[in-house]
Design an enzyme around this catalytic site. Structure first.
Site, PDB file in Angstrom:
ATOM      1  N   SER A 143      -5.309   4.783  -2.459  1.00 18.43           N
ATOM      2  CA  SER A 143      -5.269   4.652  -3.937  1.00 18.43           C
ATOM      3  C   SER A 143      -5.276   6.030  -4.498  1.00 18.43           C
ATOM      4  O   SER A 143      -5.834   7.125  -3.726  1.00 18.43           O
ATOM      5  CB  SER A 143      -6.422   4.185  -4.340  1.00 18.43           C
ATOM      6  OG  SER A 143      -6.617   4.184  -6.011  1.00 18.43           O
ATOM      7  N   TYR A 156     -15.884   3.170  -5.799  1.00 19.60           N
ATOM      8  CA  TYR A 156     -14.447   2.714  -5.304  1.00 19.60           C
ATOM      9  C   TYR A 156     -13.945   4.198  -4.813  1.00 19.60           C
ATOM     10  O   TYR A 156     -13.156   4.301  -3.974  1.00 19.60           O
ATOM     11  CB  TYR A 156     -13.816   2.042  -6.325  1.00 19.60           C
ATOM     12  CG  TYR A 156     -12.296   2.023  -5.955  1.00 19.60           C
ATOM     13  CD1 TYR A 156     -11.880   1.017  -4.857  1.00 19.60           C
ATOM     14  CD2 TYR A 156     -11.056   2.684  -6.645  1.00 19.60           C
ATOM     15  CE1 TYR A 156     -10.530   0.797  -4.816  1.00 19.60           C
ATOM     16  CE2 TYR A 156      -9.877   2.398  -6.426  1.00 19.60           C
ATOM     17  CZ  TYR A 156      -9.489   1.505  -5.411  1.00 19.60           C
ATOM     18  OH  TYR A 156      -8.123   1.217  -5.335  1.00 19.60           O
TER      19      TYR A 156
END
Length: 278
Positions: A143, A156
């Site tokens: 990501s 995250y």
């Protein structure tokens, strides 16, 4: 394409499209996930209209990164499918949006297991055979938050930063063996129809409103799947899939960090960044 490929999939739309591309290309797939029913459904969708003369029925393996003690047996099962893995695609992900103080240590550890320890353990498991054959490719579908931390995504972002660092280190360590390590950093996956345009809220700052508009454009699953295929075929080492604003933010993080920190703090106040960048 006749690679023996392991897809570490959460069976999202992007994962399915990726599996379809590689299957049609003639890859010998090993599909991994936590749900046997979903794996069987994907298997059936791939083989129902396939030409058995040019495609291979995928093999299925249950992988649960929340159960790390099982990983040694999982790796052995995966390698036994074809004797080795030519291409490993790590595409697992667990997201969480929450203030730092509300996230328990148990949740932190679970996210790290799925986003970091799982992919790194799989990579370590297939490395011996790749090193002995002096060939192979490991792809981390990561990501943009492995490079840029966004408010309310602490666990995250931390897990994605850890994964990015691990595979960056691995890339340099295994290059002498002819093994390619690739990372793909993308913004959020947009599998829905584009929403109608909305006017900025009255209290939003002009900068936050502009950023919000820019970041409503995610990466389409089909685009990501094609990029993964291209990354494997061309053996690209690093790919960033992001619109201009996230790319600028990456540069600001290095060149003008204080300015970026101020923008992020302003975004917290009106929640624009927290809602739009995932």
């Amino acid at each position: 394409m006749k690679e023996r490929g392991l897809g570490d999939l959460e069976l999202s739309t992007g994962s399915r499209e990726c599996a379809q591309l590689f299957h049609k290309g003639g890859a010998r797939l090993i599909l991994c996930g936590t749900s046997w029913d979903k794996l069987e459904s994907l298997h059936d969708s791939l083989t129902s209209d396939a030409d058995p003369r040019v495609t291979f029925a995928p093999k299925l393996v249950i992988v649960d990164f929340s159960d790390m003690p099982s990983m040694e047996d999982v790796v052995a099962e995966v390698v036994d499918c074809y004797g080795c893995v030519d291409v490993l695609i790590c595409n697992s992900s667990m997201k969480l949006k929450a203030p730092v103080q509300s996230v328990s240590l148990e949740v932190d550890r679970n996210i790290m297991d799925i986003n970091y320890f799982g992919p790194s353990t799989l990579a370590k498991g297939v490395l011996p055979s790749m090193i002995s054959r002096r060939s192979g490719q490991i792809v981390l579908v990561n990501s943009i938050q492995g490079r840029l931390a966004i408010p309310f995504r602490s666990s995250y972002a931390a897990s994605k930063h850890a994964a990015q660092a691990f595979f960056d280190c691995l890339r340099a360590e295994v290059e002498e063996y002819g093994i390619v390590v690739s990372t793909i950093s993308h913004t959020f996956i947009d599998a829905s129809e584009p929403p109608p345009g909305k006017e900025p809220a009255p209290k939003q700052s002009a900068l936050s409103a502009f950023i919000a508009r820019q970041m409503t454009h995610g990466v389409r699953p089909s685009v990501l799947a094609n990029e993964i295929m291209e990354t494997v075929n061309r053996k690209r080492k690093e790919v960033v899939m992001a619109h201009p604003i996230p790319r600028v933010a990456l540069y600001l993080r290095t060149l003008l960090p204080s300015f970026l920190f101020a923008v992020l703090a302003a975004g917290v106040k009106d929640s624009v960044l927290a809602e739009q960048m995932q």
